[in-house]
Write a protein that holds these residues in place. Sequence first.
Motif, short mmCIF file in Angstrom:
data_model
loop_
_atom_site.label_atom_id
_atom_site.label_comp_id
_atom_site.label_asym_id
_atom_site.label_seq_id
_atom_site.Cartn_x
_atom_site.Cartn_y
_atom_site.Cartn_z
N GLU A 159 -9.27 -71.03 8.91
CA GLU A 159 -9.29 -69.72 8.24
C GLU A 159 -8.10 -69.56 7.30
O GLU A 159 -8.23 -69.06 6.19
CB GLU A 159 -9.30 -68.59 9.27
CG GLU A 159 -10.72 -68.24 9.72
CD GLU A 159 -10.72 -67.19 10.82
OE1 GLU A 159 -9.67 -66.57 11.08
OE2 GLU A 159 -11.79 -67.00 11.45
N VAL A 160 -6.93 -69.96 7.79
CA VAL A 160 -5.72 -69.83 6.97
C VAL A 160 -5.90 -70.62 5.67
O VAL A 160 -5.67 -70.11 4.56
CB VAL A 160 -4.47 -70.33 7.74
CG1 VAL A 160 -3.27 -70.49 6.81
CG2 VAL A 160 -4.13 -69.37 8.88
N SER A 188 2.29 -69.30 9.22
CA SER A 188 2.13 -68.06 8.46
C SER A 188 3.28 -67.99 7.45
O SER A 188 4.32 -68.61 7.64
CB SER A 188 2.15 -66.85 9.38
OG SER A 188 3.46 -66.63 9.81
N LYS A 223 1.00 -70.86 15.19
CA LYS A 223 0.50 -69.82 14.28
C LYS A 223 1.66 -69.17 13.52
O LYS A 223 1.56 -68.91 12.32
CB LYS A 223 -0.25 -68.74 15.08
CG LYS A 223 -1.64 -69.13 15.53
CD LYS A 223 -2.30 -67.97 16.28
CE LYS A 223 -3.59 -68.39 16.96
NZ LYS A 223 -4.10 -67.36 17.90
N ILE A 248 0.30 -72.80 20.79
CA ILE A 248 -0.57 -72.31 19.71
C ILE A 248 0.05 -71.08 19.05
O ILE A 248 0.03 -70.95 17.83
CB ILE A 248 -1.99 -72.06 20.26
CG1 ILE A 248 -2.67 -73.42 20.55
CG2 ILE A 248 -2.82 -71.25 19.27
CD1 ILE A 248 -4.00 -73.32 21.29
N GLU A 249 0.62 -70.19 19.87
CA GLU A 249 1.30 -69.02 19.29
C GLU A 249 2.45 -69.44 18.38
O GLU A 249 2.63 -68.91 17.29
CB GLU A 249 1.83 -68.09 20.40
CG GLU A 249 0.77 -67.22 21.05
CD GLU A 249 -0.16 -66.54 20.04
OE1 GLU A 249 0.36 -65.91 19.09
OE2 GLU A 249 -1.40 -66.67 20.17
N ASP A 301 -10.05 -72.60 19.27
CA ASP A 301 -9.39 -71.41 18.73
C ASP A 301 -8.35 -71.82 17.68
O ASP A 301 -8.32 -71.29 16.57
CB ASP A 301 -8.73 -70.64 19.89
CG ASP A 301 -7.86 -69.49 19.41
OD1 ASP A 301 -8.30 -68.78 18.48
OD2 ASP A 301 -6.75 -69.31 19.95
N LEU A 302 -7.52 -72.80 18.04
CA LEU A 302 -6.48 -73.26 17.11
C LEU A 302 -7.10 -73.80 15.82
O LEU A 302 -6.64 -73.52 14.71
CB LEU A 302 -5.66 -74.37 17.79
CG LEU A 302 -4.61 -75.07 16.92
CD1 LEU A 302 -3.56 -74.08 16.42
CD2 LEU A 302 -3.92 -76.20 17.71
N THR A 329 -7.84 -79.73 7.82
CA THR A 329 -7.62 -79.74 9.28
C THR A 329 -7.96 -81.11 9.87
O THR A 329 -7.24 -81.60 10.75
CB THR A 329 -8.44 -78.64 9.98
OG1 THR A 329 -9.78 -78.67 9.52
CG2 THR A 329 -7.86 -77.27 9.71
N VAL A 371 -8.32 -70.97 13.61
CA VAL A 371 -7.19 -70.31 12.93
C VAL A 371 -6.74 -71.14 11.73
O VAL A 371 -6.57 -70.62 10.62
CB VAL A 371 -6.02 -70.11 13.91
CG1 VAL A 371 -4.76 -69.69 13.17
CG2 VAL A 371 -6.37 -69.07 14.97
N MET A 372 -6.56 -72.43 11.96
CA MET A 372 -6.08 -73.28 10.86
C MET A 372 -7.06 -73.29 9.70
O MET A 372 -6.67 -73.18 8.53
CB MET A 372 -5.86 -74.71 11.36
CG MET A 372 -4.57 -74.88 12.12
SD MET A 372 -4.41 -76.55 12.81
CE MET A 372 -4.20 -77.51 11.34
#
Lengths: 196, 196
Positions: free
Chosen positions: A126-127, A68, A64, A60-61, A119-120, A154, A123-124
């Motif tokens: 939100e981006v 970005s 991310k 996941i890190e 969580d993943l 997503t 994040v997706m």
Amino acid sequence: MESETKSEIINATNRVLCEHGYAGLTMQKIADESAMTTAAIHYHFDTKEELLNAFLDILIERFKAKISSEATDPRKRLTAFLDGVFTPTTPDSDGFPVAIMELKAQAPFHDLFRERFLDLDEVMREVVADIVADGIDEGHFKQTDPDEVARLVTTTINGAHTRKVALGEPLDETRHVLENTLELHLGWQPGSEVVA
Amino acid sequence: MESETKSEIINATNRVLCEHGYAGLTMQKIADESAMTTAAIHYHFDTKEELLNAFLDILIERFKAKISSEATDPRKRLTAFLDGVFTPTTPDSDGFPVAIMELKAQAPFHDLFRERFLDLDEVMREVVADIVADGIDEGHFKQTDPDEVARLVTTTINGAHTRKVALGEPLDETRHVLENTLELHLGWQPGSEVVA
């Protein structure tokens, strides 16, 4: 933080998941694949579940970081996001959907896995919602609901990964369809050249 | 053709897959769940793979029946298709995405599973493309590429199932997003009332 040893374990786990699936994943196979001993692996991770949680954290890190973008123009950010999602960067990451799918199928039985996928997903979404909202504010995109576009994007990406794993379909097939749909939502097709 | 005994084995397999996943699926657990002996199950299916192939065949047959419609108006057929996909008909079929996902994750390791998923995907895409083409011919839908809409719909459905399994998200969330997107493609929102 990825130490070299942890990275080696994680990459070996990825290969074992891609070759044998979750059902065939054992500490012994990871040891064989990484040229480490099972004792050395157990020194870092007590249980298979702990190892797989770390595996998900690191994947996941990495993901991310991949989605970005340095760009400021929302159109360039959206194209970079789709590049990050749909283009494997290394031969290893081409197996990413298979490894992830193996663990997604385990989410109903492992709450910690599910938390990571939630969580993943957040994040997706939100981006994408940020990019869409900025694009509307700056007059590049048509008025639309950024959260709904983010959900569509997503969900389509989830579908693309599933199709890659279940059907062997290349990710690019879905990217093309998604880009055409985004054009209807945004009035702009991702990937089109942006003249600054 | 489903005999009563086969149906019982298949339903028990569904429950075991939903409870324990593919990794935890054994003939013994299916026997426990169905109140049959493992010998009786082996009489019908030599191997676990053979049983799971039959399981997929039957699930796919049931699904095909569910998405077919008596209606002739393409708008009604599209709504009926989405009802069939997104609405579980029995408490058992609510677990359908979990069971299917378990086997999709196995597709890279079992060619026969993959063949069945490819078959199912083709059926779904043909049904949607037919509906869209008819809707355009009859002047209900805007001019668009039926195959591309079909691909978007099936990919989104794949994503919806994945989200249900991995995130625990209700299928309805995706249905809503898909309907709004279809309105952009077709100029008509599925689920809107059709006045004959």
